[in-house]
Design a protein around this motif. Structure first.
Motif, PDB file in Angstrom:
ATOM      1  N   ALA A  29       0.851  -1.192   0.000  1.00 10.42           N
ATOM      2  CA  ALA A  29       0.000   0.000   0.000  1.00 10.42           C
ATOM      3  C   ALA A  29       0.885   1.240   0.000  1.00 10.42           C
ATOM      4  O   ALA A  29       1.884   1.293   0.713  1.00 10.42           O
ATOM      5  CB  ALA A  29      -0.906   0.008   1.226  1.00 10.42           C
ATOM      6  N   TRP A  30       0.522   2.214  -0.819  1.00 14.76           N
ATOM      7  CA  TRP A  30       1.226   3.493  -0.830  1.00 14.76           C
ATOM      8  C   TRP A  30       0.780   4.306   0.388  1.00 14.76           C
ATOM      9  O   TRP A  30      -0.403   4.359   0.695  1.00 14.76           O
ATOM     10  CB  TRP A  30       0.881   4.307  -2.074  1.00 14.76           C
ATOM     11  N   THR A  31       1.709   4.923   1.062  1.00 10.12           N
ATOM     12  CA  THR A  31       1.398   5.896   2.106  1.00 10.12           C
ATOM     13  C   THR A  31       1.847   7.269   1.597  1.00 10.12           C
ATOM     14  O   THR A  31       2.575   7.358   0.598  1.00 10.12           O
ATOM     15  CB  THR A  31       2.147   5.580   3.419  1.00 10.12           C
ATOM     16  N   ARG A  32       1.431   8.315   2.282  1.00  4.65           N
ATOM     17  CA  ARG A  32       1.884   9.656   1.880  1.00  4.65           C
ATOM     18  C   ARG A  32       3.403   9.745   1.941  1.00  4.65           C
ATOM     19  O   ARG A  32       4.033  10.353   1.084  1.00  4.65           O
ATOM     20  CB  ARG A  32       1.250  10.719   2.762  1.00  4.65           C
ATOM     21  N   ALA A  33       3.977   9.144   2.955  1.00  4.36           N
ATOM     22  CA  ALA A  33       5.436   9.165   3.091  1.00  4.36           C
ATOM     23  C   ALA A  33       6.094   8.416   1.938  1.00  4.36           C
ATOM     24  O   ALA A  33       7.124   8.852   1.405  1.00  4.36           O
ATOM     25  CB  ALA A  33       5.851   8.554   4.431  1.00  4.36           C
ATOM     26  N   ASP A  34       5.507   7.277   1.545  1.00  2.00           N
ATOM     27  CA  ASP A  34       6.029   6.516   0.400  1.00  2.00           C
ATOM     28  C   ASP A  34       5.980   7.340  -0.876  1.00  2.00           C
ATOM     29  O   ASP A  34       6.934   7.359  -1.658  1.00  2.00           O
ATOM     30  CB  ASP A  34       5.225   5.231   0.174  1.00  2.00           C
ATOM     31  N   ILE A  35       4.857   7.993  -1.094  1.00  2.00           N
ATOM     32  CA  ILE A  35       4.689   8.788  -2.310  1.00  2.00           C
ATOM     33  C   ILE A  35       5.715   9.917  -2.345  1.00  2.00           C
ATOM     34  O   ILE A  35       6.350  10.170  -3.376  1.00  2.00           O
ATOM     35  CB  ILE A  35       3.257   9.320  -2.424  1.00  2.00           C
ATOM     36  N   ALA A  36       5.911  10.576  -1.215  1.00  2.00           N
ATOM     37  CA  ALA A  36       6.892  11.667  -1.146  1.00  2.00           C
ATOM     38  C   ALA A  36       8.301  11.141  -1.389  1.00  2.00           C
ATOM     39  O   ALA A  36       9.077  11.748  -2.140  1.00  2.00           O
ATOM     40  CB  ALA A  36       6.804  12.367   0.202  1.00  2.00           C
ATOM     41  N   ALA A  37       8.639  10.007  -0.774  1.00  2.00           N
ATOM     42  CA  ALA A  37       9.976   9.428  -0.953  1.00  2.00           C
ATOM     43  C   ALA A  37      10.172   8.936  -2.390  1.00  2.00           C
ATOM     44  O   ALA A  37      11.255   9.089  -2.964  1.00  2.00           O
ATOM     45  CB  ALA A  37      10.188   8.284   0.038  1.00  2.00           C
ATOM     46  N   PHE A  38       9.122   8.361  -2.974  1.00  2.00           N
ATOM     47  CA  PHE A  38       9.188   7.899  -4.366  1.00  2.00           C
ATOM     48  C   PHE A  38       9.420   9.076  -5.303  1.00  2.00           C
ATOM     49  O   PHE A  38      10.278   9.033  -6.183  1.00  2.00           O
ATOM     50  CB  PHE A  38       7.899   7.144  -4.726  1.00  2.00           C
ATOM     51  N   ALA A  39       8.667  10.156  -5.098  1.00  2.00           N
ATOM     52  CA  ALA A  39       8.826  11.353  -5.930  1.00  2.00           C
ATOM     53  C   ALA A  39      10.226  11.935  -5.771  1.00  2.00           C
ATOM     54  O   ALA A  39      10.843  12.360  -6.755  1.00  2.00           O
ATOM     55  CB  ALA A  39       7.769  12.387  -5.565  1.00  2.00           C
ATOM     56  N   ALA A  40      10.740  11.937  -4.548  1.00  2.00           N
ATOM     57  CA  ALA A  40      12.092  12.444  -4.318  1.00  2.00           C
ATOM     58  C   ALA A  40      13.128  11.553  -4.993  1.00  2.00           C
ATOM     59  O   ALA A  40      14.122  12.051  -5.531  1.00  2.00           O
ATOM     60  CB  ALA A  40      12.369  12.545  -2.823  1.00  2.00           C
ATOM     61  N   ALA A  41      12.890  10.239  -4.959  1.00  2.00           N
ATOM     62  CA  ALA A  41      13.826   9.307  -5.592  1.00  2.00           C
ATOM     63  C   ALA A  41      13.881   9.519  -7.099  1.00  2.00           C
ATOM     64  O   ALA A  41      14.946   9.456  -7.707  1.00  2.00           O
ATOM     65  CB  ALA A  41      13.438   7.865  -5.277  1.00  2.00           C
ATOM     66  N   ILE A  42      12.718   9.768  -7.699  1.00  4.98           N
ATOM     67  CA  ILE A  42      12.684  10.024  -9.145  1.00  4.98           C
ATOM     68  C   ILE A  42      13.423  11.314  -9.452  1.00  4.98           C
ATOM     69  O   ILE A  42      14.132  11.424 -10.436  1.00  4.98           O
ATOM     70  CB  ILE A  42      11.231  10.083  -9.647  1.00  4.98           C
ATOM     71  N   GLY A  43      13.223  12.290  -8.612  1.00  7.11           N
ATOM     72  CA  GLY A  43      13.885  13.577  -8.785  1.00  7.11           C
ATOM     73  C   GLY A  43      12.881  14.657  -9.100  1.00  7.11           C
ATOM     74  O   GLY A  43      12.212  14.599 -10.138  1.00  7.11           O
ATOM     75  N   GLY A  44      12.752  15.597  -8.207  1.00 12.75           N
ATOM     76  CA  GLY A  44      11.814  16.700  -8.404  1.00 12.75           C
ATOM     77  C   GLY A  44      12.150  17.524  -9.632  1.00 12.75           C
ATOM     78  O   GLY A  44      11.271  18.021 -10.321  1.00 12.75           O
ATOM     79  N   GLY A  45      13.441  17.649  -9.933  1.00 14.58           N
ATOM     80  CA  GLY A  45      13.853  18.411 -11.106  1.00 14.58           C
ATOM     81  C   GLY A  45      13.350  17.793 -12.396  1.00 14.58           C
ATOM     82  O   GLY A  45      12.920  18.503 -13.307  1.00 14.58           O
ATOM     83  N   ALA A  46      13.386  16.475 -12.469  1.00 11.48           N
ATOM     84  CA  ALA A  46      12.910  15.790 -13.673  1.00 11.48           C
ATOM     85  C   ALA A  46      11.421  16.015 -13.860  1.00 11.48           C
ATOM     86  O   ALA A  46      10.957  16.277 -14.977  1.00 11.48           O
ATOM     87  CB  ALA A  46      13.205  14.293 -13.572  1.00 11.48           C
ATOM     88  N   ALA A  47      10.670  15.941 -12.783  1.00  9.75           N
ATOM     89  CA  ALA A  47       9.229  16.149 -12.866  1.00  9.75           C
ATOM     90  C   ALA A  47       8.903  17.599 -13.230  1.00  9.75           C
ATOM     91  O   ALA A  47       8.011  17.858 -14.049  1.00  9.75           O
ATOM     92  CB  ALA A  47       8.560  15.769 -11.550  1.00  9.75           C
ATOM     93  N   LEU A  48       9.631  18.527 -12.640  1.00 11.05           N
ATOM     94  CA  LEU A  48       9.407  19.939 -12.937  1.00 11.05           C
ATOM     95  C   LEU A  48       9.740  20.252 -14.397  1.00 11.05           C
ATOM     96  O   LEU A  48       8.995  20.960 -15.075  1.00 11.05           O
ATOM     97  CB  LEU A  48      10.239  20.812 -12.000  1.00 11.05           C
ATOM     98  N   TRP A  49      10.845  19.715 -14.890  1.00  7.83           N
ATOM     99  CA  TRP A  49      11.237  19.924 -16.282  1.00  7.83           C
ATOM    100  C   TRP A  49      10.191  19.342 -17.233  1.00  7.83           C
ATOM    101  O   TRP A  49       9.817  19.969 -18.214  1.00  7.83           O
ATOM    102  CB  TRP A  49      12.609  19.317 -16.528  1.00  7.83           C
ATOM    103  N   ALA A  50       9.689  18.152 -16.926  1.00  4.36           N
ATOM    104  CA  ALA A  50       8.665  17.527 -17.767  1.00  4.36           C
ATOM    105  C   ALA A  50       7.395  18.376 -17.767  1.00  4.36           C
ATOM    106  O   ALA A  50       6.772  18.561 -18.822  1.00  4.36           O
ATOM    107  CB  ALA A  50       8.371  16.112 -17.276  1.00  4.36           C
ATOM    108  N   ALA A  51       7.021  18.907 -16.622  1.00  6.11           N
ATOM    109  CA  ALA A  51       5.819  19.747 -16.539  1.00  6.11           C
ATOM    110  C   ALA A  51       5.998  21.039 -17.331  1.00  6.11           C
ATOM    111  O   ALA A  51       5.071  21.490 -18.026  1.00  6.11           O
ATOM    112  CB  ALA A  51       5.495  20.062 -15.081  1.00  6.11           C
TER     113      ALA A  51
END
Length: 126
Positions: A29-51
């Motif tokens: 099960a995903w938790t809020r903490a998991d989602i935040a850690a997963f997003a951080a692992a992917i890299g916030g910069g990559a997500a921001l650049w894609a957006a």
């Protein structure tokens, strides 16, 4: 009855559904903490650049004719790449979670980046 999803909201909704479905397959099960850690692992910069790139393509669609066609085509390819990348990265994350381990962020990020590159190769005309 499936409802067609449009725009960035549709892509985000589809990706959220995909991540939940993957978690169910892995028995995690995903938790809020998991989602935040997963997003951080992917890299916030990559997500921001894609957006940012997605937003620029949306603006290009305002140009009559070619802008609409080109912007829509590029956004479809980008949505495919991001969805594919998120799915691959989530599989790495969830496989570790199923074993009770923390996923190494560099492994998750590498899976995301490799999948993005693979998706770009797959979306190019032969």
């Amino acid at each position: 009855v499936p409802v067609p999803l449009l725009g960035v909201g549709g892509v985000a909704s589809a990706n959220a559904l995909m991540l939940n479905a993957l978690a169910a397959r892995y028995g995690v099960a995903w938790t809020r903490a998991d989602i935040a850690a997963f997003a951080a692992a992917i890299g916030g910069g990559a997500a921001l650049w894609a957006a940012l790139q997605y937003g620029l393509r949306e603006v290009a669609k305002l140009i009559p004719g070619i802008g609409t066609l080109l912007g829509g085509t590029l956004n479809a390819a980008a949505a495919f790449a991001i969805t594919y990348g998120l799915g691959e990265a989530a599989c790495v994350w969830l496989a570790h979670a199923r074993r009770g381990e923390a996923a190494p962020p560099d492994e998750v990020r590498r899976a995301f980046q490799d999948a993005l590159a693979d998706a770009v190769r797959r979306s190019k005309p032969a």
